[in-house]
Design an enzyme around this catalytic site. Structure first.
Site, short mmCIF file in Angstrom:
data_model
loop_
_atom_site.label_atom_id
_atom_site.label_comp_id
_atom_site.label_asym_id
_atom_site.label_seq_id
_atom_site.Cartn_x
_atom_site.Cartn_y
_atom_site.Cartn_z
N VAL A 1 0.85 -1.19 0.00
CA VAL A 1 0.00 0.00 0.00
C VAL A 1 0.89 1.24 0.00
O VAL A 1 1.92 1.28 0.68
CB VAL A 1 -0.93 -0.02 1.24
CG1 VAL A 1 -1.80 1.23 1.28
CG2 VAL A 1 -1.79 -1.27 1.23
N LYS B 1 3.64 3.80 -0.80
CA LYS B 1 4.99 3.68 -1.38
C LYS B 1 5.58 2.28 -1.26
O LYS B 1 6.60 1.99 -1.86
CB LYS B 1 5.92 4.69 -0.71
CG LYS B 1 5.56 6.13 -1.07
CD LYS B 1 6.54 7.09 -0.45
CE LYS B 1 6.17 8.52 -0.79
NZ LYS B 1 7.00 9.49 -0.06
N ASP C 1 5.61 -9.85 5.02
CA ASP C 1 5.86 -8.42 4.77
C ASP C 1 6.44 -8.25 3.38
O ASP C 1 7.30 -9.03 2.95
CB ASP C 1 6.90 -7.90 5.79
CG ASP C 1 6.24 -7.33 7.04
OD1 ASP C 1 5.02 -7.52 7.22
OD2 ASP C 1 6.96 -6.71 7.84
N GLU D 1 1.24 -7.31 15.55
CA GLU D 1 2.36 -8.14 16.02
C GLU D 1 2.21 -8.42 17.53
O GLU D 1 2.51 -9.53 17.99
CB GLU D 1 3.69 -7.43 15.74
CG GLU D 1 4.90 -8.26 16.07
CD GLU D 1 6.19 -7.60 15.59
OE1 GLU D 1 6.65 -7.91 14.48
OE2 GLU D 1 6.74 -6.74 16.34
C1 UD2 Z 1 7.12 -4.78 12.09
C2 UD2 Z 1 6.69 -6.11 11.50
C3 UD2 Z 1 5.40 -5.90 10.73
C4 UD2 Z 1 4.33 -5.35 11.64
C5 UD2 Z 1 4.83 -4.06 12.29
C6 UD2 Z 1 3.93 -3.58 13.39
C7 UD2 Z 1 8.48 -7.66 10.92
C8 UD2 Z 1 9.66 -7.88 10.06
N1 UD2 Z 1 7.76 -6.57 10.63
O1 UD2 Z 1 7.63 -4.07 10.96
O2 UD2 Z 1 4.94 -7.11 10.15
O3 UD2 Z 1 3.98 -6.31 12.60
O4 UD2 Z 1 6.10 -4.23 12.90
O5 UD2 Z 1 2.75 -3.05 12.88
O6 UD2 Z 1 8.18 -8.43 11.77
N2 UD2 Z 1 2.52 -1.66 4.68
C9 UD2 Z 1 2.19 -1.09 3.45
N3 UD2 Z 1 2.19 0.27 3.35
C10 UD2 Z 1 2.48 1.09 4.41
C11 UD2 Z 1 2.83 0.51 5.63
C12 UD2 Z 1 2.86 -0.89 5.74
O7 UD2 Z 1 1.92 -1.78 2.48
O8 UD2 Z 1 2.48 2.32 4.23
C13 UD2 Z 1 2.52 -3.13 4.79
C14 UD2 Z 1 3.70 -3.77 4.09
O9 UD2 Z 1 3.34 -5.03 3.63
C15 UD2 Z 1 4.72 -3.88 5.20
C16 UD2 Z 1 3.83 -4.24 6.38
O10 UD2 Z 1 2.61 -3.51 6.17
O11 UD2 Z 1 5.69 -4.87 4.89
C17 UD2 Z 1 4.38 -3.92 7.76
O12 UD2 Z 1 4.73 -2.55 7.85
P1 UD2 Z 1 6.22 -2.09 8.14
O13 UD2 Z 1 7.14 -2.92 7.33
O14 UD2 Z 1 6.31 -0.63 8.00
O15 UD2 Z 1 6.33 -2.48 9.66
P2 UD2 Z 1 7.70 -2.58 10.54
O16 UD2 Z 1 8.90 -2.43 9.70
O17 UD2 Z 1 7.54 -1.74 11.73
#
Ligand code: UD2
Length: 353
Positions: free
Chosen positions: A117, A119, A210, A302
């Site tokens: 979703v 970027k 992810d 999570e």
């Molecule tokens: C962690 C977790 C993630 C989620 C999050 C808490 C791992 C490696 N990652 O990563 O799964 O539990 O913490 O909420 O365990 N996304 C979009 N567009 C956006 C934002 C998110 O498509 O603008 C989707 C995308 O598939 C992404 C996923 O949501 O991979 C998780 O978001 P993140 O990668 O920003 O989360 P992060 O790095 O904090």
């Protein structure tokens, strides 16, 4: 009826009462979300999917070859089984060819969800092309891409039996909402599309991953199980009181300092459809219930996933090989990185920093 049937009537009544009680309990819209407190062993459905060497070798095992296993030699630098006797999958703890040959006759389909979703769409080409190279190679995989930009989904040439299905969803101005809402959409996908409807089952297993990640090495049948969780690469050396669990008692995701086994990733989990459906339904319901009291768990879904896995122990645990992070240096126990999160600039990529 005469007097002599009295004991019979009593027994019949007991059976009827017990039967009605059982039907009521099983039909259960009344079971509350908190009632996930029973630790669940492997589901019955898993038995039907259990791979068999007999089916792999119709000639009675003569053609089947594999290295002799040992109960004395093997990895000594890592723990390979949980206290509830679920395997913890590390490199050199399994024979990939043996496992593939055992699963091949089952003709399984693995559904895989990925959200791209805003970027995050930029991560999709690498995710899909590396998945084709390394993820369940030789098996049927259906990728379900949820995105607000269906036209931007790249055409990635995939091997036979591997397909991409695009599911349009609205964008959001909060990354927390995108991340957390995945559970609800996965539930809908399983219930409306993947589950047995009539004579057709659209998938047997599902993995939810992810998108900001790439595959670097095999991720295959060794990861299949009823309920599969992946240990987060950032916390496996820490004490559970230091895990970033949700600690507020006002949240349904709460775990106290004496609770929790491992810290699991929200970025990769899976299993059989029924088990994953129970997980995502529980987590999304609890997330929504929290919202009614103005609470959002520390790490959104999570946190709920970690709470769920405490009371519903995973039947298979994947080591951090199955979700590493590119910015982290390799450690000695890590003989291979199979899937890893790419380095990203959160401020630049998220709709709200
Ligand atoms: C962690 C977790 C993630 C989620 C999050 C808490 C791992 C490696 N990652 O990563 O799964 O539990 O913490 O909420 O365990 N996304 C979009 N567009 C956006 C934002 C998110 O498509 O603008 C989707 C995308 O598939 C992404 C996923 O949501 O991979 C998780 O978001 P993140 O990668 O920003 O989360 P992060 O790095 O904090």
């Amino acid at each position: 009826m005469n007097m002599y049937n009295k004991p019979g009537i009593i027994i019949l009544s007991i059976v009827l009462i017990l039967g009605m009680g059982f039907v009521y309990y099983e039909s259960e819209p009344h079971r509350s979300v908190q009632q996930q407190l029973v630790v669940q062993p492997e589901s019955i459905e898993h038995d039907q999917l259990r791979p068999s060497v007999l089916s792999a070798a119709p000639s009675g095992g003569v053609s089947l070859r594999s290295k002799q296993p040992s109960i004395l030699r093997g990895r000594k630098d890592v723990v390979t089984v949980t206290p509830w006797l679920a395997p913890i999958v590390w490199e050199d703890t399994f024979d990939p060819e043996l496992l593939d040959s055992m699963y091949a006759p089952l003709n399984v389909t693995i559904a895989t969800t990925v959200f791209a979703v805003g970027k995050y769409i930029r991560f999709l080409p690498d995710f899909l092309s590396t998945a084709d190279q390394f993820f369940f190679v030789g098996f049927r995989v259906h990728f379900y891409v949820f995105t607000d930009q269906p036209d931007a989904v790249p055409e990635v040439k995939m091997a036979a039996g591997r397909e991409v299905f695009v599911r349009p969803i609205p964008s959001s101005r909060r990354w927390q909402q995108i991340s957390a809402h995945r559970m609800t959409l996965i539930q809908t996908l399983i219930e409306s599309q993947l589950r047995n409807r009539g004579d057709r089952q659209h998938a047997h297993y599902i993995f939810c991953l992810d998108v900001d990640s790439k595959f670097h090495a095999r991720w295959g049948t060794e990861s299949l199980g009823s309920l599969v969780a992946v240990i987060h690469p950032g916390y496996y050396t820490k004490s559970r009181s230091d895990f970033p669990y949700e600690r507020r008692q006002t949240s349904l995701a709460c775990l106290s300092e004496e609770q929790g086994d491992f810290y699991y990733c929200g970025g990769a989990f899976g299993g059989e459809l029924t088990a994953v459906n129970h997980l995502v339904t529980t987590c999304s319901t609890n997330f929504d219930l929290d919202a009614t009291t103005g609470v959002e768990a520390a790490w959104q879904e999570e946190s709920h996933l970690n709470r769920y896995m405490w009371t519903n122990k995973p039947s298979k645990v994947l080591s951090p090989e199955y979700l590493w992070q590119d910015f982290k240096g390799r450690t000695s126990e890590l003989k291979i990185v199979r899937f890893s999160g790419v380095v990203k600039n959160y401020r630049e990529i998220r709709p709200n920093a």
